[in-house]
Design an enzyme around this catalytic site. Structure first.
Site, PDB file in Angstrom:
ATOM      1  N   HIS A   1       0.792  -1.237   0.000  1.00  0.00           N
ATOM      2  CA  HIS A   1       0.000   0.000   0.000  1.00  0.00           C
ATOM      3  C   HIS A   1       0.830   1.296   0.000  1.00  0.00           C
ATOM      4  CE1 HIS A   1      -3.376  -2.620   1.185  1.00  0.00           C
ATOM      5  NE2 HIS A   1      -2.601  -3.107   2.138  1.00  0.00           N
TER       6      HIS A   1
HETATM    7  C1  BDR Z   1      -3.094   0.576   5.322  1.00  0.00           C
HETATM    8  O1  BDR Z   1      -3.286   0.041   6.625  1.00  0.00           O
HETATM    9  C2  BDR Z   1      -2.053  -0.386   7.174  1.00  0.00           C
HETATM   10  O2  BDR Z   1      -2.167  -1.701   7.617  1.00  0.00           O
HETATM   11  C3  BDR Z   1      -1.008  -0.227   6.108  1.00  0.00           C
HETATM   12  O3  BDR Z   1       0.190   0.256   6.677  1.00  0.00           O
HETATM   13  C4  BDR Z   1      -1.605   0.763   5.137  1.00  0.00           C
HETATM   14  O4  BDR Z   1      -1.267   2.093   5.479  1.00  0.00           O
HETATM   15  C5  BDR Z   1      -3.742  -0.339   4.311  1.00  0.00           C
HETATM   16  O5  BDR Z   1      -5.108  -0.445   4.566  1.00  0.00           O
END
Ligand code: BDR
Ligand code: CA
Length: 313
Positions: free
Chosen positions: A243
């Site tokens: 992400h």
């Molecule tokens: C987001 O949530 C966190 O677990 C990750 O770091 C990312 O920023 C994805 O949904």
């Protein structure tokens, strides 16, 4: 070489946050003014420490790291140890950081920096719940027109949610903060799950990090191997979505991404859909366009950029 872009990374590391920080540290396009930590994937005590661990891994103990909000504005903190492990950075063995945490509170730092730097020159890169950014906007509304843009990882629309059927983790954890940010009038670029779920850490891609043969390359491979196991089980894919580095990659190579300018409104009333980012993709309302919502990514180009830049560290 153009003047480096001034950025502040607001983050809750998290393995994918860590890779985003490494990407920024490996890229001459940036002048990283500071890193502000927020509670999210794991509690604040760990996220601020993890941010320092990553700076040290990259040989950059000079980067200033600030600690911010310990919990969301209104709701109880929800964390994600099942994804990131107990420390938030499970995978590699990283030493305890020796660099100091800055004494100033992250929210004070954000306000002071944005009021001091020339207006329109500082970009915010939130990679976690938006609590620090919302608190800064509430504390000093004059910062809003001074922010160049906010490029954030959060939300999802066509893809649905990852923590509830309709909400993505960062927005779900502090929907009220997200609501403040999306209503702030600051230009926003949003990297939702619709994009990040197309950027999978396949075995081949993780091997490319390992083959860098450096401490950073090995630690990245180990972090991603830990991080992907939860999502591989959940989605049945080879690799998990990477992400947060999408935010930094966009600032280096915007042509890797495609999206549309539209209205985004955050659900804060219904418990069932709390934290949903309601994207008016088709322009069916007259609500103002407040964000460029990305939907597509050149994922091979994205991973090539990551390997090349992490290879510089
Ligand atoms: C987001 O949530 C966190 O677990 C990750 O770091 C990312 O920023 C994805 O949904
Ligand atoms: Ca994050």
């Amino acid at each position: 070489m153009p003047v480096p872009r001034k950025i502040i990374i607001d983050t809750d590391p998290g393995q994918d946050d860590a890779v985003a920080i490494l990407l920024a540290l490996g890229s001459p396009e940036f002048d990283i003014l500071g890193i502000t930590a927020v509670a999210g994937n794991v509690p604040l005590k760990l996220t601020e420490k993890n941010a320092r661990k990553i700076c040290e891994l990259a040989g950059r103990p000079d980067i200033k790291v600030y600690s911010g909000a310990i919990r969301p504005l209104i709701r109880e903190l929800v964390t994600a140890e099942e994804v990131h492990g107990k420390t938030g950075l499970n995978g590699p063995e990283l030493p305890e950081p020796t660099m100091k945490l800055e004494e100033q509170h992250a929210v004070d730092y954000l306000v002071e920096t944005l009021m001091r730097e020339e207006a329109g020159t500082v970009t915010l890169c939130p990679l976690g719940p938006l609590t620090n950014v919302a608190l800064a906007l509430i504390r000093e509304p004059r910062i809003a027109p001074r922010i160049k843009e906010i490029v954030l990882m959060g939300g999802g629309f066509f893809e649905g949610g990852n923590v509830t059927p309709s909400a993505e983790f960062n927005i779900y954890v502090d929907p009220h903060a997200a609501d403040v940010v999306f209503r702030s009038g600051v230009p926003i670029v949003m990297m939702p799950l619709d994009v990040t779920h197309k950027a999978l850490t396949t075995t081949k891609r993780i091997d490319a990090f390992r083959q860098l043969g450096t401490r950073v390359g090995l630690a990245t491979a180990q972090m991603l191997e830990f991080f992907e196991r939860y999502d591989e089980g959940k989605y049945g894919t080879d690799g998990g979505p990477l992400h947060d580095p999408c935010v930094i990659a966009y600032l280096i190579k915007p042509e890797l991404f495609q999206g549309r300018h539209c209205n985004v409104t955050v659900e804060t009333a219904s418990e069932l859909t709390m934290g949903m980012t309601v994207v008016d993709w088709w322009g069916v309302t007259k609500r103002p366009k407040n964000a460029i919502v990305m939907r597509d990514i050149d994922h091979d180009g994205f991973f090539a950029l990551l390997v090349e830049r992490l290879g510089r560290l």
